[in-house]
Design a protein around this motif. Structure first.
Motif, short mmCIF file in Angstrom:
data_model
loop_
_atom_site.label_atom_id
_atom_site.label_comp_id
_atom_site.label_asym_id
_atom_site.label_seq_id
_atom_site.Cartn_x
_atom_site.Cartn_y
_atom_site.Cartn_z
N ARG A 132 28.36 48.42 40.61
CA ARG A 132 29.60 47.65 40.50
C ARG A 132 30.14 47.75 39.08
N SER A 134 34.15 47.11 36.66
CA SER A 134 35.51 46.58 36.66
C SER A 134 36.54 47.69 36.52
N SER A 136 38.67 47.73 34.26
CA SER A 136 38.73 48.01 32.82
C SER A 136 37.73 49.09 32.44
N GLU A 137 36.52 49.02 33.01
CA GLU A 137 35.50 50.04 32.73
C GLU A 137 35.94 51.41 33.21
N GLU A 215 43.30 36.98 39.96
CA GLU A 215 42.51 37.18 38.75
C GLU A 215 41.79 35.87 38.43
N ASN A 216 40.48 35.92 38.38
CA ASN A 216 39.68 34.71 38.11
C ASN A 216 40.03 33.57 39.07
N ALA A 234 42.65 46.05 35.54
CA ALA A 234 41.51 45.18 35.24
C ALA A 234 41.28 44.14 36.33
N ASP A 237 38.02 45.00 41.29
CA ASP A 237 36.56 45.14 41.24
C ASP A 237 36.19 46.42 41.98
N GLY A 251 37.94 50.47 44.76
CA GLY A 251 38.36 49.26 44.06
C GLY A 251 39.18 48.36 44.96
#
Length: 277
Positions: A132, A134, A136-137, A215-216, A234, A237, A251
């Motif tokens: 897993r 993100s 961003s990664e 988001e969150n 970002a 997931d 994703g």
């Protein structure tokens, strides 16, 4: 065959590009390529006529400034083609052979597609040990650029035996991921939806007028400009599916979509946006 001769010229050009001065001798080129010295000499004469080789020192020919530019251009094409073929499972012998053909004859458009695929392949390789990660990664493993990807939008819950959301037809395929300075944005172009009212069954036409992304645990308004929806990569997931050639980066993010048809006939709904590379 003429094609074989052009490929041989390209191979000689690559030898002249090497930094080792000894690689530039006719004898060394002849041995390396397993081609008779006389044929190499004739070929170098042709390269000289084309303005890419300098035979002032006939024992040690070299590239002209134009020749260095041409050799560098083809060297990048060869490397890109070779890496792509190897990743796809082609044997090293066949890959090296075909890479020269691709470099010489593929159009610029085709090479750009191969380059883009090579970037994805590199990202998959770097992320291969992460189950897993993100969005961003993912973007940090990609260079700046525009990347096209396939996507599908599913309903939050199955309805009438189908999990596919009507919103899947509400955006043009494929989508775009734009990466700049290691940060990425997802861009989707809105498309017109034609559907039947679940109440009156009359035909309706509309399009998305509002999109929010999660988001969150909160839904945030996506940017909307000239029928283009965008939101940060970002927010997605990712999971790794499969390995090696079969590896897929998947994703997902929750979207809340409102349509111009109106809440009575088509209320704001939550769907799951999925992108695959």
């Amino acid at each position: 065959m003429r094609d074989d001769y052009e490929i041989l010229k390209l191979r000689v050009l690559m030898q002249l590009l090497k930094g080792d001065d000894e690689s530039h001798t006719v004898s060394k080129i002849s041995r390396t390529l397993d081609v008779h010295k006389q044929r190499i000499s004739r070929l170098l004469m042709d390269l000289e006529k084309e303005g890419v080789a300098d035979r002032t020192n006939q024992r040690k020919p070299c590239l002209t400034p134009e020749g260095r530019m041409k050799a560098a251009y083809y060297s990048e094409r060869i490397t890109t083609s070779l890496n792509h073929l190897l990743f796809e499972g082609v044997s090293i012998e066949k890959a090296e052979q075909d890479a020269y053909h691709w470099a010489l004859y593929n159009t610029d458009e085709t090479m750009e597609v191969i380059k883009s695929a090579a970037v994805w392949q590199n990202a998959k390789y770097q992320l291969r040990n992460k189950k897993r990660f993100s969005g961003s990664e993912l973007c940090k493993t990609l260079g700046d650029g525009v990347y096209h990807f396939n996507f599908v939008i599913y309903r939050e819950r199955i309805k009438n035996g189908s999990s596919l959301s009507m919103a899947n037809d509400g955006f043009e395929h494929p989508g775009r991921l734009v990466v700049k300075n290691g940060c990425g944005k997802i861009y989707l172009r809105i498309a017109v939806i034609e559907a039947s009212s679940p109440i009156s069954r009359t035909p309706l036409t509309g399009k998305a007028v509002s999109v929010k992304y999660m988001e969150n645990s909160d839904f945030i308004n996506a940017e909307l400009s000239n029928d283009i929806v965008s939101f940060p990569a970002a927010a997605l997931d990712f999971i790794n599916i499969g390995e090696k050639i079969s590896q897929v980066l998947h994703g997902s993010v929750y979207l809340k979509i409102k349509c111009s048809i109106g809440a009575v006939h088509m209320p704001e709904s939550t769907a799951v946006f999925n992108m695959m590379m």
